[in-house]
Each structure stands twice: as structure tokens, then as C-alpha cells.
Design an enzyme around this catalytic site. Structure first.
Site, PDB file in Angstrom:
ATOM      1  N   PRO A   2       0.837  -1.205   0.000  1.00 41.37           N
ATOM      2  CG  PRO A   2      -0.486  -1.411   1.883  1.00 41.37           C
ATOM      3  CD  PRO A   2       0.732  -1.951   1.238  1.00 41.37           C
ATOM      4  CD  GLU A   3       2.373   3.496  -4.452  1.00 41.60           C
ATOM      5  OE1 GLU A   3       2.667   4.685  -4.577  1.00 41.60           O
ATOM      6  OE2 GLU A   3       2.504   2.663  -5.363  1.00 41.60           O
ATOM      7  CE  LYS A  52       5.245   3.221   0.697  1.00 45.66           C
ATOM      8  NZ  LYS A  52       6.109   2.297  -0.053  1.00 45.66           N
ATOM      9  NE  ARG A 256       8.223  -3.242  -5.118  1.00 44.84           N
ATOM     10  CZ  ARG A 256       7.233  -2.570  -4.548  1.00 44.84           C
ATOM     11  NH1 ARG A 256       7.467  -1.703  -3.592  1.00 44.84           N
ATOM     12  NH2 ARG A 256       5.971  -2.779  -4.930  1.00 44.84           N
TER      13      ARG A 256
END
Ligand SMILES: [Zn+2]
Length: 266
Positions: A2-3, A52, A256
Site C-alpha cells: 500500500p502507498e 506508510k 522493484r
């Protein structure tokens, strides 16, 4: 993962559902059982999001820190028509419940109880959060301007900017026309300013939508309707650029997958 928009949205939703009233606190999974027992019957005065990280400020003077990480999930489970809450699955690390709703947390990277200094220690390591009113864009600016690291890596570095994840880094760089491998210190002032403004507006839109839509709805020709997932981004997760149709390049950057358009981001 989740951002930041997800965490800010959780803070907002949890404030509405849970804040200011005595809560039932349980840890069916057991790893938070002793802390849950201490908090049971107490009140969360406010929920705070920073990047976050989610913080619960309890009336005991203590703080619970939650970081969802890659696998953490939060589920809201309302009571049925007879006012009975669904039973918590055994995987739930922390359930907070009122008479009418339960909020279940599973699989977080961290869920810990501590003094307010716990929160301060965590926040001290973080860069400015574009969604917070107290965010200082100059800290982002300085962090980028002095670094040799690629801007695509800096946007994921939570000490440079807190809350940007893999989707927003790709999309913000696309919208600003910046190639992800350019070293931070080679960006000019106007590019750093545009990047900050872009992540602020993208994350704000994310809180509003409760999902990631980075394309300009006017550009899509669907100002009001729900944007399907495959149309929600310019470059991220796509085979072809939404603007120019070129094949999207993908490679690993800061562990990523990075997505960028070789035509639009030089
Ligand atoms: Zn393109």
C-alpha cells in the site's frame, strides 16, 4: 505494497468508525495479546498517518504503530442485522471493535505498543509526507538535489519522501517527463518542484478515490465514470504508453519493477 494514500485513507476511515469511544481490543492470533488486553476498554483519541505508517493515539498515553508492509490488510466488518459482529478469523493480529463494527488487522510488518517516543523515533527517519499539512517540500528538494542516486530510487526512499510507492514513482516521473535513471542532483529546480507538486496531487487524488488513478480523467474523456484498472495509469503495469503508444520499458530499480516510456521520458 500500500502507498501513502491507503494509510491516510485508513486514518480517516478509522477516525470515523472507532475514535472517541471505548473499544474492544483483541488479538485472536496472539502476538499482540498482552498489549490488546492492556488497551481493551480504552479509547483511541486520534489516528495519525505519516507516509506508510499508521499511529493510534490511545487515552492511556500510549501509541500503537502499524506498518502494513507487503502483506498487511485491514478489513472492516460491520455487525449483522441482529447487532452481532462476525467472529474474528484466527489470523487477526488486532481487532478493534465498537458495538456496530469491527476493524481487523492481519499480517502487518509491525504492530507494536509503546510510548509517544516510539512514534517520534519512526517519524525522525522519514522524509516529508506529501499528504500532511506540515510537510516541508524543501526537505524533499534538498534530499534529491544532493544525491547521486537515480531519481527512480530516491522516490522510493522513505527518508527522502514518505508515502510514495512503486506505482506513484513510475507515474509521477512519467507525468513530469523525467527518466528514472537520472541522478537526483542532475534534476533542475523546476523538475524537482514539478515532481513534488505531482506526488502531492496524485496522492491526494488517491485518498479521495481510495485507489490509484493517475491519468487525468479529462484526458481519458471519462470525467465522472469509474476508470477501469487497465486505463488508470500512463506507464505503470502497461505494455504500451497511454500517450504515445511506444512500448513501455521495464527493469529493476531499487528492487522493484520500474516502468517508463522511452519516448515521453528522456
Ligand atoms: Zn510515451
Amino acid at each position: 505494497m500500500p502507498e501513502g494514500h491507503t494509510i491516510h485513507r485508513l486514518a480517516r476511515d478509522h477516525t470515523r468508525l472507532l475514535a472517541g469511544r471505548p473499544l474492544v481490543a483483541r488479538s485472536p492470533q496472539g502476538r499482540f495479546a498482552a498489549s490488546a488486553a492492556r488497551l481493551d476498554g480504552h479509547v483511541v483519541e486520534r489516528f495519525e498517518a505519516y507516509g506508510k505508517h499508521l499511529f493510534q493515539w490511545w487515552d492511556t498515553g500510549e501509541v500503537v504503530h502499524v506498518h502494513l508492509g507487503l502483506f498487511g490488510k485491514v478489513r472492516v466488518r460491520p455487525a449483522d442485522g441482529h447487532g452481532v459482529l462476525p467472529e474474528a478469523p484466527p489470523s487477526v493480529r488486532l481487532r478493534l471493535a465498537t458495538d456496530t463494527v469491527a476493524v481487523d488487522l492481519t499480517g502487518p510488518t509491525d504492530c507494536s505498543l509503546g510510548p509517544p517516543e516510539l512514534r517520534d523515533r519512526i517519524v525522525a527517519r522519514l522524509g516529508p509526507d506529501p499528504l500532511r499539512r506540515d510537510a516541508d517540500p524543501e526537505r524533499f528538494d534538498a534530499g534529491v538535489a544532493r544525491s547521486r542516486a537515480p531519481i527512480g530510487a530516491l522516490l522510493l526512499d522513505q527518508s527522502v519522501v514518505a508515502g510514495v510507492g512503486n506505482v506513484y514513482r513510475a507515474e509521477a516521473l512519467f507525468v513530469c517527463g523525467i527518466h528514472p535513471e537520472r541522478p537526483g542532483r542532475e534534476l533542475v529546480d523546476a523538475e524537482r518542484a514539478a515532481l513534488w507538486a505531482t506526488v502531492v496531487s496524485m496522492l491526494r487524488q488517491g485518498v479521495k478515490d481510495n485507489r490509484i488513478v493517475t491519468v487525468d480523467r479529462a484526458e481519458l474523456g471519462r470525467p465522472r465514470t469509474r476508470v477501469p484498472r487497465r486505463e488508470a495509469t500512463y506507464a505503470y503495469g502497461r505494455d504500451h504508453c497511454r500517450r504515445c503508444g511506444a512500448a513501455i520499458a521495464r527493469w529493476q530499480l531499487a528492487n522493484r519493477t520500474m516502468y517508463a516510456c522511452p519516448g515521453c521520458q528522456r
